[in-house]
Design a protein around this motif. Structure first.
Motif, PDB file in Angstrom:
ATOM      1  N   ARG A   2       0.834  -1.209   0.000  1.00 49.94           N
ATOM      2  CA  ARG A   2       0.000   0.000   0.000  1.00 49.94           C
ATOM      3  C   ARG A   2       0.863   1.251   0.000  1.00 49.94           C
ATOM      4  NH1 ARG A   2      -2.396  -0.356   4.770  1.00 49.94           N
ATOM      5  NH2 ARG A   2      -1.305   1.390   5.664  1.00 49.94           N
ATOM      6  N   GLN A   3       1.921   1.240   0.800  1.00 45.65           N
ATOM      7  CA  GLN A   3       2.819   2.397   0.852  1.00 45.65           C
ATOM      8  C   GLN A   3       3.512   2.608  -0.491  1.00 45.65           C
ATOM      9  OE1 GLN A   3       3.292   4.684   3.348  1.00 45.65           O
ATOM     10  NE2 GLN A   3       4.431   5.745   1.760  1.00 45.65           N
ATOM     11  N   TYR A   4       3.978   1.528  -1.098  1.00 48.05           N
ATOM     12  CA  TYR A   4       4.632   1.607  -2.410  1.00 48.05           C
ATOM     13  C   TYR A   4       3.661   2.157  -3.457  1.00 48.05           C
ATOM     14  CZ  TYR A   4       7.032   0.090  -6.669  1.00 48.05           C
ATOM     15  OH  TYR A   4       7.623   0.057  -7.902  1.00 48.05           O
ATOM     16  N   TYR A   5       2.441   1.652  -3.439  1.00 52.79           N
ATOM     17  CA  TYR A   5       1.415   2.125  -4.379  1.00 52.79           C
ATOM     18  C   TYR A   5       1.137   3.613  -4.160  1.00 52.79           C
ATOM     19  CZ  TYR A   5      -3.205   2.864  -6.416  1.00 52.79           C
ATOM     20  OH  TYR A   5      -4.269   3.373  -7.116  1.00 52.79           O
ATOM     21  N   ASN A   6       0.897   3.993  -2.918  1.00 58.49           N
ATOM     22  CA  ASN A   6       0.576   5.391  -2.634  1.00 58.49           C
ATOM     23  C   ASN A   6       1.735   6.328  -2.985  1.00 58.49           C
ATOM     24  OD1 ASN A   6      -2.045   4.885  -1.857  1.00 58.49           O
ATOM     25  ND2 ASN A   6      -1.575   4.781   0.313  1.00 58.49           N
ATOM     26  N   ASP A   7       2.971   5.871  -2.803  1.00 59.71           N
ATOM     27  CA  ASP A   7       4.131   6.684  -3.226  1.00 59.71           C
ATOM     28  C   ASP A   7       4.109   6.906  -4.735  1.00 59.71           C
ATOM     29  OD1 ASP A   7       5.039   6.816  -0.615  1.00 59.71           O
ATOM     30  OD2 ASP A   7       6.611   5.297  -0.892  1.00 59.71           O
ATOM     31  N   LYS A  61      -5.976  11.676 -12.491  1.00 62.41           N
ATOM     32  CA  LYS A  61      -5.396  11.418 -11.174  1.00 62.41           C
ATOM     33  C   LYS A  61      -5.773  10.020 -10.705  1.00 62.41           C
ATOM     34  CE  LYS A  61      -4.549  15.872  -9.203  1.00 62.41           C
ATOM     35  NZ  LYS A  61      -4.531  16.622  -7.975  1.00 62.41           N
ATOM     36  N   ALA A  62      -4.830   9.365 -10.053  1.00 59.53           N
ATOM     37  CA  ALA A  62      -5.069   8.031  -9.498  1.00 59.53           C
ATOM     38  C   ALA A  62      -5.566   8.168  -8.062  1.00 59.53           C
ATOM     39  CB  ALA A  62      -3.774   7.218  -9.534  1.00 59.53           C
ATOM     40  N   GLU A  63      -6.320   7.178  -7.598  1.00 61.83           N
ATOM     41  CA  GLU A  63      -6.828   7.171  -6.234  1.00 61.83           C
ATOM     42  C   GLU A  63      -5.801   6.550  -5.300  1.00 61.83           C
ATOM     43  OE1 GLU A  63     -10.245   4.624  -6.667  1.00 61.83           O
ATOM     44  OE2 GLU A  63     -11.587   6.342  -6.766  1.00 61.83           O
ATOM     45  N   TYR A  64      -5.698   7.099  -4.109  1.00 63.52           N
ATOM     46  CA  TYR A  64      -4.866   6.488  -3.077  1.00 63.52           C
ATOM     47  C   TYR A  64      -5.611   5.295  -2.491  1.00 63.52           C
ATOM     48  CZ  TYR A  64      -1.722  10.495  -3.106  1.00 63.52           C
ATOM     49  OH  TYR A  64      -0.815  11.443  -3.487  1.00 63.52           O
ATOM     50  N   PHE A  65      -4.849   4.325  -2.005  1.00 61.81           N
ATOM     51  CA  PHE A  65      -5.430   3.178  -1.309  1.00 61.81           C
ATOM     52  C   PHE A  65      -5.301   3.473   0.177  1.00 61.81           C
ATOM     53  CE2 PHE A  65      -5.103  -1.199   0.468  1.00 61.81           C
ATOM     54  CZ  PHE A  65      -6.365  -1.630   0.100  1.00 61.81           C
ATOM     55  N   GLU A  66      -6.417   3.817   0.796  1.00 59.72           N
ATOM     56  CA  GLU A  66      -6.385   4.249   2.189  1.00 59.72           C
ATOM     57  C   GLU A  66      -7.199   3.317   3.067  1.00 59.72           C
ATOM     58  OE1 GLU A  66      -6.731   8.578   2.742  1.00 59.72           O
ATOM     59  OE2 GLU A  66      -7.020   8.655   0.577  1.00 59.72           O
ATOM     60  N   LEU A  67      -6.697   3.101   4.260  1.00 52.74           N
ATOM     61  CA  LEU A  67      -7.405   2.348   5.282  1.00 52.74           C
ATOM     62  C   LEU A  67      -7.668   3.279   6.448  1.00 52.74           C
ATOM     63  CD1 LEU A  67      -5.389  -0.994   5.286  1.00 52.74           C
ATOM     64  CD2 LEU A  67      -7.581  -0.555   4.226  1.00 52.74           C
ATOM     65  N   ASP A  68      -8.719   2.986   7.214  1.00 52.67           N
ATOM     66  CA  ASP A  68      -8.999   3.783   8.406  1.00 52.67           C
ATOM     67  C   ASP A  68      -7.845   3.676   9.388  1.00 52.67           C
ATOM     68  OD1 ASP A  68     -11.461   4.455   7.407  1.00 52.67           O
ATOM     69  OD2 ASP A  68     -12.547   2.953   8.559  1.00 52.67           O
TER      70      ASP A  68
END
Length: 184
Positions: free
Chosen positions: A136-141, A166-173
């Motif tokens: 997730r961190q790699y993707y969001n970077d 724009k791409a969406e971030y993959f976020e968790l609560d």
């Protein structure tokens, strides 16, 4: 002489456009690759859950509601993967909450906590959670870099021509992405 200068400027602009286009294509591919890595880890997580649920079923047959919630949350998470990062993040939050309730149920069964299969599955799930967090961190970077490039001059001109969005971030609560605690 003027014709040579005009041709040189046109060649430089075309060359710059090609360089910018190639850079954006490379970044777009990195975002797609990073999402594929998240997809792999989420699939691994989703594959482990039925085994974990079946192991718990043998010990906690009367905890049917919790087991059904985990199964339903897993099904929703699997189907949400195709809907993008935002939908996947939301469904993974629900799955993480359901898994937390499942592990709380497991605390009530000392025999279950001592079961080697359960311990192995719980450790695998914890390891997978760590891998999901890293992916997730790699993707969001990569999403951040992509979104910055397509919003910045001169890349934004080339990005507009190639239809870049724009791409969406993959976020968790908050706390949802934390690996389940394995305690005995």
């Amino acid at each position: 002489m003027t014709l040579i200068v005009v041709i040189a400027i046109v060649v430089l602009l075309v060359g710059l456009g090609v360089v910018l286009f190639n850079r954006l294509v490379r970044l777009r591919n990195k975002v797609e690759e990073a999402w594929a890595q998240i997809d792999v880890q989420l699939q691994r997580r989703h594959d482990l859950i039925p085994n974990l649920v079946n192991t718990v079923k043998g010990y906690a047959a009367h905890e049917k509601t919790t087991l059904e919630e985990v199964t339903a949350a897993r099904t929703a998470a699997v189907s949400a993967q195709a809907q993008g990062a935002a939908a996947a993040g939301q469904s993974e939050n629900a799955l993480t909450a359901a898994l937390g309730r499942l592990f709380a149920v497991a605390e009530s069964y000392p025999e279950l906590k001592a079961d080697a299969n359960f311990r192995h599955l719980q450790e695998e799930l914890s390891d997978t959670e760590d891998k999901v967090a890293f992916a997730r961190q790699y993707y969001n970077d990569n999403v951040r870099e992509w979104n910055t490039r397509i919003s910045s001059v001169p890349d934004n001109f080339v990005g507009m021509m190639m239809g870049a969005k724009k791409a969406e971030y993959f976020e968790l609560d908050d706390g949802a992405g934390a690996a389940p605690q394995v305690s005995f």
